[in-house]
Design a protein around this motif. Sequence first.
Motif, short mmCIF file in Angstrom:
data_model
loop_
_atom_site.label_atom_id
_atom_site.label_comp_id
_atom_site.label_asym_id
_atom_site.label_seq_id
_atom_site.Cartn_x
_atom_site.Cartn_y
_atom_site.Cartn_z
N THR A 122 7.66 113.31 -62.13
CA THR A 122 6.41 113.98 -62.46
C THR A 122 6.54 114.59 -63.83
OG1 THR A 122 4.72 115.52 -61.63
CG2 THR A 122 7.00 116.24 -61.49
N GLU A 158 4.43 111.54 -59.04
CA GLU A 158 3.23 112.39 -59.01
C GLU A 158 2.68 112.57 -57.59
OE1 GLU A 158 2.28 114.24 -61.25
OE2 GLU A 158 2.29 113.37 -63.25
N ALA A 216 2.27 114.79 -53.96
CA ALA A 216 2.20 116.16 -53.47
C ALA A 216 3.37 116.43 -52.51
CB ALA A 216 0.87 116.40 -52.76
N ASP A 230 -0.77 114.42 -57.56
CA ASP A 230 -0.69 115.45 -56.53
C ASP A 230 -1.44 115.07 -55.28
OD1 ASP A 230 0.41 117.89 -55.69
OD2 ASP A 230 -1.44 118.98 -56.13
#
Length: 323
Positions: free
Chosen positions: A173, A153, A155, A322
């Motif tokens: 993710t 998870e 970014a 994220d």
Amino acid sequence: MRTTSLGGLQVSRIGLGVMGMSAFYTGAGRDDAASIRTVQRAVDLGATHLDTAEAYGPYVNEELLGRAISGRRDQVVVATKFGLVSHTGRPGPDSTPANIRAAVEGSLRRLGTDRIDLYYQHRVDPGTPVEDTVGALGELVAAGKVRHIGLSEAASATIRRAHAVHPVAAVQTEYSLWTRDVEADVLPALRELGIGLVPYAPLGHGFLTGGIRSLDGLDANDWRRTNPRFTGGNLARNLRIVDGVSGVAAEVGATPAQVALAWLLAQGEGIAPIPGTRRADRLEENTAADGLRLTGAQITRLNELAPASGERHAAADMAAVDR
């Protein structure tokens, strides 16, 4: 079962998420013997990519997996995660090098192994530079305790920073026909960098199987009872997605779950979903999706399904993704 590459790590195209055998979902922890048989059946079927984390339980899910793979360690790819449990007394997520060094020893012991094939940071720790975290993971690779490293998870900018320090094999993710956020930034970055994608909840936490049309039958503590996509009228609105998947399933003589997994596999190489189940019959259903081929027209129809109503997690959990 065919295989695919996650940044150089060969895994079965469909794996098994072990989490629900011990935590969060209806029936968790009720029959460890049956869960162990399901893991062993997965190995027999070639679904040898097995995913857990120290936070599941905590600890008991890793112990369960360790018992299940005893005597078969060399036949499987073991993935686990650190960072949501602090062994240093630090509040919140802890991906400090000191915590990683403590966490890996516990995971190795519980799993009954001398190496972890894929070791993920469970969530990005905003209090620790990812470069420090990945540097410590690189030391574990050099020591032979970890074969490949991953992020969960994260970014795209964080993934790039991490990969610049040490090769990242995979990013985990949520990705499915009702959660496609990854397609905007993360998936293009992974393609560019040669990093694999491991979709968790590829069946929408069971929703895309078509077997959940109300919350009736779910345990009182089932995580889905508080998930925005299952509450506040969103469950009823999201049934249109299931109905669209079911329509394609009827055409191809498959189940909705198989169609949802086949759609994911059709997104290209380097994608290895890990549907979770405690049941051997569901496992067999899921793994059979490796042989299902959808037509271009069917994939287009699935692509055009309306987005899911509701956030994929509650606000507190969304704040941890994220990053």
